[in-house]
Design an enzyme around this catalytic site. Structure first.
Site, PDB file in Angstrom:
ATOM      1  N   SER A  49      32.011  24.643  44.341  1.00 33.83           N
ATOM      2  CA  SER A  49      33.171  23.973  43.740  1.00 33.83           C
ATOM      3  C   SER A  49      33.479  22.690  44.508  1.00 33.83           C
ATOM      4  CB  SER A  49      34.394  24.894  43.836  1.00 33.83           C
ATOM      5  OG  SER A  49      34.745  25.043  45.208  1.00 33.83           O
ATOM      6  N   ASP A  81      29.833  23.404  40.328  1.00 33.96           N
ATOM      7  CA  ASP A  81      30.933  23.917  39.514  1.00 33.96           C
ATOM      8  C   ASP A  81      31.978  22.808  39.337  1.00 33.96           C
ATOM      9  OD1 ASP A  81      32.449  25.897  38.239  1.00 33.96           O
ATOM     10  OD2 ASP A  81      33.359  26.602  40.112  1.00 33.96           O
ATOM     11  N   HIS A  82      32.431  22.571  38.115  1.00 32.85           N
ATOM     12  CA  HIS A  82      33.486  21.581  37.836  1.00 32.85           C
ATOM     13  C   HIS A  82      33.223  20.207  38.433  1.00 32.85           C
ATOM     14  CE1 HIS A  82      36.149  24.380  35.795  1.00 32.85           C
ATOM     15  NE2 HIS A  82      35.912  25.255  36.756  1.00 32.85           N
ATOM     16  N   GLU A 133      32.400  21.365  29.433  1.00 31.59           N
ATOM     17  CA  GLU A 133      33.590  22.169  29.121  1.00 31.59           C
ATOM     18  C   GLU A 133      34.407  21.516  28.019  1.00 31.59           C
ATOM     19  OE1 GLU A 133      35.908  23.748  32.419  1.00 31.59           O
ATOM     20  OE2 GLU A 133      37.776  23.357  31.352  1.00 31.59           O
ATOM     21  N   HIS A 179      41.912  30.306  36.000  1.00 30.00           N
ATOM     22  CA  HIS A 179      41.424  30.357  37.387  1.00 30.00           C
ATOM     23  C   HIS A 179      42.447  31.068  38.272  1.00 30.00           C
ATOM     24  CE1 HIS A 179      38.941  26.799  36.038  1.00 30.00           C
ATOM     25  NE2 HIS A 179      38.036  27.595  36.580  1.00 30.00           N
ATOM     26  N   GLY A 180      41.963  31.820  39.233  1.00 30.93           N
ATOM     27  CA  GLY A 180      42.841  32.478  40.202  1.00 30.93           C
ATOM     28  C   GLY A 180      43.346  33.817  39.704  1.00 30.93           C
ATOM     29  N   GLY A 208      37.183  31.568  35.252  1.00 32.22           N
ATOM     30  CA  GLY A 208      38.395  32.319  35.591  1.00 32.22           C
ATOM     31  C   GLY A 208      38.256  33.814  35.404  1.00 32.22           C
ATOM     32  N   SER A 209      37.058  34.342  35.625  1.00 29.61           N
ATOM     33  CA  SER A 209      36.790  35.725  35.219  1.00 29.61           C
ATOM     34  C   SER A 209      37.234  36.781  36.231  1.00 29.61           C
ATOM     35  CB  SER A 209      35.302  35.887  34.907  1.00 29.61           C
ATOM     36  OG  SER A 209      34.920  34.923  33.941  1.00 29.61           O
ATOM     37  N   THR A 232      37.727  34.174  42.845  1.00 32.81           N
ATOM     38  CA  THR A 232      38.870  34.857  43.461  1.00 32.81           C
ATOM     39  C   THR A 232      38.570  36.293  43.903  1.00 32.81           C
ATOM     40  OG1 THR A 232      40.361  33.462  42.175  1.00 32.81           O
ATOM     41  CG2 THR A 232      41.295  35.493  43.073  1.00 32.81           C
TER      42      THR A 232
END
Ligand code: G3H
Ligand code: 13P
Ligand code: ZN
Ligand code: NA
Length: 283
Positions: A49, A81-82, A133, A179-180, A208-209, A232
């Site tokens: 990330s 990522d992102h 995305e 996310h989180g 965000g899974s 997370t």
């Protein structure tokens, strides 16, 4: 073995399972993920990330992930990522990433398409796959109301145009994950997921899974999600294990004694995810 994102996600797309994409920030996390992949005989995606690249630096992330990938028989993808910055994406490719995400979701559709195509042209020239995305994936503190859902979730018509005009390898979709940590239980829009898969027929990505219940994950996989991002849940496993050592042995000062149980705890949760996603036994 180091492989491209396209190879791994096309196999998952054609065979109806999902590959876990786990965020890496240090050596212990890389080792936990790859050991879990070996124990379950699973393909896997190591992803960095913005925070991870800032914390460890692109060289360390790339080299740690490469050592792990070259020393195992299971397929390993190294993914950004992102990504939002052109220069950073080029640096990741230069350092050996085999997949990148260009997250243009905050831009209007035309600009997202333009930005994604610019990255695809360069990345595809050197065999690196691209995830994009569309729609807005919730943040940690976002409370999404029912009225918000249509405005922020991925629109099927827009997604169809996006995929036709870019030829992107995989698409991250907004269907109710965030996310989180979640405050309550996330409610996923499975009808939308089904419609998106039928129309696009490409690998779909669920961000965000962490915190999404097992049945919802399994249903999402059955409806066409092929890449599942987890950060997370790994952070929680890591920090809970470190806290337990500190509680039980307050005088412990050897970093290895603090981090070895954390590595083990992360590995165990990742194994559970690989079985849940259906990637176990697919290497
Ligand atoms: O995509 C977001 C990751 O879960 C965490 O990002 O490492 O930049 O805090 P970060
Ligand atoms: P979680 O932290 O909710 O697992 O989300 C991770 C993610 O989507 C990284 O891109
Ligand atoms: Zn994400
Ligand atoms: Na989450």
């Amino acid at each position: 073995m180091l492989v491209s994102g396209k190879e791994v996600l096309q196999h998952a797309h054609k065979n109806g399972y999902a590959v876990g994409a786990f965020n890496v920030n240090n050596m212990e996390i890389v080792q936990a993920i790859v050991q879990a992949a070996e124990e379950t005989n699973s393909p896997v995606i190591l992803q960095a990330s913005q925070g991870g690249l800032k914390y460890a630096g692109v060289e360390y992330i790339a080299k740690m992930a490469q050592i792990a990938a070259y020393n195992t028989k299971v397929p390993v993808v190294i993914h950004l990522d992102h990504g939002t910055d052109f220069v950073q994406i080029m640096q990741c490719i230069r350092h050996g990433f085999t997949s990148v995400m260009i997250d243009g979701s905050k831009h209007p559709l035309d600009e997202n398409i333009r930005l994604t195509n610019k990255i695809i042209e360069l990345a595809h020239a050197v065999g690196v796959s691209v995830e994009a995305e569309l729609g807005k994936i919730g943040g940690t503190e976002d409370d999404i109301t029912v009225a918000d859902r249509d405005a922020t979730f991925t629109d099927v018509e827009e997604a169809d145009r996006f995929v036709r005009e870019t030829g992107v390898d995989s698409l991250a979709i907004a269907i109710g994950t965030a996310h989180g940590l979640y405050k309550g239980e996330p409610k996923l829009d499975f009808d939308r997921l089904k419609a998106l898969k039928e129309r696009l027929n490409i690998p779909l990505v669920l961000h965000g899974s962490s915190g999404v219940p097992e049945e919802s994950i399994k249903k999402a996989v059955s409806l066409g999600v092929n890449k599942i991002n987890i950060d997370t849940d790994i952070r929680m496993a890591f920090s809970n294990a470190v806290k337990e050592v500190v509680r039980n042995k307050p005088n412990e000062y050897d970093p290895r004694k603090l981090l070895d149980p954390a590595r083990e705890a992360m590995k165990n949760i990742i194994i559970e995810k690989m079985i849940m996603f259906g990637s176990a036994g697919r290497a």
